[in-house]
Design a protein around this motif. Structure first.
Motif, PDB file in Angstrom:
ATOM      1  N   ASP A   1       0.454   5.753   0.188  1.00  0.00           N
ATOM      2  CA  ASP A   1      -0.639   6.716   0.247  1.00  0.00           C
ATOM      3  C   ASP A   1      -0.253   7.764  -0.756  1.00  0.00           C
ATOM      4  O   ASP A   1       0.884   8.110  -1.071  1.00  0.00           O
TER       5      ASP A   1
ATOM      6  N   SER B   1      -9.246   4.119  -3.035  1.00  0.00           N
ATOM      7  CA  SER B   1      -7.910   3.031  -3.299  1.00  0.00           C
ATOM      8  C   SER B   1      -8.029   2.465  -4.917  1.00  0.00           C
ATOM      9  O   SER B   1      -9.127   2.006  -5.211  1.00  0.00           O
TER      10      SER B   1
ATOM     11  N   ARG C   1      -3.480   4.607  -2.334  1.00  0.00           N
ATOM     12  CA  ARG C   1      -4.868   5.027  -1.513  1.00  0.00           C
ATOM     13  C   ARG C   1      -4.859   6.573  -1.733  1.00  0.00           C
ATOM     14  O   ARG C   1      -3.615   7.161  -1.290  1.00  0.00           O
TER      15      ARG C   1
ATOM     16  N   ARG D   1     -11.755   9.557  -0.102  1.00  0.00           N
ATOM     17  CA  ARG D   1     -10.624   8.691  -0.261  1.00  0.00           C
ATOM     18  C   ARG D   1     -11.217   7.761  -1.595  1.00  0.00           C
ATOM     19  O   ARG D   1     -12.163   7.180  -1.571  1.00  0.00           O
TER      20      ARG D   1
ATOM     21  N   GLU E   1       0.939  -1.302  -0.093  1.00  0.00           N
ATOM     22  CA  GLU E   1      -0.038   0.045  -0.054  1.00  0.00           C
ATOM     23  C   GLU E   1       0.666   1.349   0.005  1.00  0.00           C
ATOM     24  O   GLU E   1       1.909   1.231   0.785  1.00  0.00           O
TER      25      GLU E   1
END
Length: 128
Positions: free
Chosen positions: A29, A97, A53, A95, A27
């Motif tokens: 950001d 993803s 993300r 948000r 992951e």
């Protein structure tokens, strides 16, 4: 002729790359701040699944566009709309993803809004 059809179907199935192991996804950001992306340079590993993300931390709707990157990447089927549109918009505080397997290369990311781009909403995606 009867033997050729099953053989051709078998070759097509064998030629498709294996499905990525999405459970092992790394992951990362990406923050959409007022007139900037963080990080400015997004480093990814080629051929390895990643979950990007995106978080809009501004009070305005912001966009992340990277048409050539999304077109070249192997996207999960649920994110196919992003590849078709070349990016997406996020409302304040929203948000999203995105899971994909990036290809090697350097790609440009920038806002869809020309005014936002002039204020610095751009980044580089480096995949090695």
């Amino acid at each position: 002729m009867r033997l050729l059809l099953p053989l051709a179907a078998l070759l097509l199935v064998a030629a498709q790359p294996p499905e990525p192991e999405w459970r092992t996804t790394v992951e990362q950001d990406v923050l959409l701040r007022p007139w900037a992306y963080e990080p400015r340079t997004i480093h990814l590993r080629a051929g390895e699944p990643v979950r990007l993300r995106f978080v809009n931390q501004s009070r305005a709707t912001m966009a992340f566009g990277a048409h050539s990157f999304f077109q070249a990447a192997r996207m999960r089927p649920r994110d196919a709309d992003i590849a078709a549109q070349g990016g997406f918009r996020l409302a304040p505080g929203e948000r999203r993803s995105v899971e994909l397997v990036p290809p090697p290369g350097r790609f440009r990311a920038r806002s869809f809004n020309v005014f936002h781009r002039l204020l610095g909403m751009s980044a580089e995606i480096v995949v090695e």
